[in-house]
Design an enzyme around this catalytic site. Sequence first.
Site: not given
Length: 340
Positions: A58-61
């Site tokens: 999920m980090y920075s998509a």
Amino acid sequence: MDYVNLGRTGLKVSRICLGMMTYGTSQWRPWILDEADARPIVQRAVELGINFFDTADMYSAGASEELTGKFLREFTRRDEVVIATKVFFPVDLAYQPGSADSAPPRPNSTGLSRKHIFEAVEASLTRLGIDYIDLYQIHRWDYETPIEETMEALHDLVESGKVRYIGASSMWAWQFAKAQYTAQSNGWSRFVSMQNHYNLIYREEEREMIPLCRDQGVALIPWSPLARGFLVGNRTPGDSTAGPTPRAQNDDFARRLYYRDEDFAVVDRLSEVASRRGESNARIGYAWLLHQPGLAAPIVGASKVAHIEEAVAATEIELSDEEIQHLNEPYTPHPVLGHT
């Protein structure tokens, strides 16, 4: 750099883990560093002997995973490095947890169903540019999926060779115990690590989760070891809408976790011990964690090269029992924060 076994496994990890959430795209969070600014920090981490890197889909998509894979191919050897990532949340720039403006997650784009886990691991492998993940972690507890489905799916990933070990992140201790019991009862892979919320300001995990992990030989790899920078000592009660750094100015989550009067009392005590020793707050804050039994490696976020150098320097600091007790004294109980 010292290396320790990750819990009861034979996997060797550095005493400091570099958290990769800080790197990706500022479209996700204003304080995120892009590739050019992140590169020298990751390079320096490798030079200092760090071999443990933690990210999440999920980090920075997904951009954080992409940079993690790119940097580690550039600076280190795959057979020496330990790459950890996580699954649960949607991989979508429009998804902003806790924000009223957040786009609702699409069906099957979140959680720990067999469908989502299998699709998520393939996407993570592609973004990271690797053919297996060393440590695959569930990012949160899924209240809508039977734990049997989740644990069997994770075990199948281990059996397939796409994942070497599995770990978990913040949850209630009874949930973690249930997951471990489910796995053991069925002959499935058990979690080898717990990535929980733990630092000098927030110690509620010492009541149940940490004793459970110590008893079972599960490695502790806590997130937010400096309370999202709060322990550094540059925050004041009046800076809840502004601060000395871009992250302090834009980190709503930190303001929900910290900024109580009691929290500032802990920082004052930390500053006292640090000043007496001629060290920074950050070094003593990390050192306190590194002295906790069962703790393998705190997950350190670094937006400057100096930040990772401070963390590594902390591995050389020996605190006395009296200093540890002195640091512990100001703590007062908190509501459970970070996973509910």
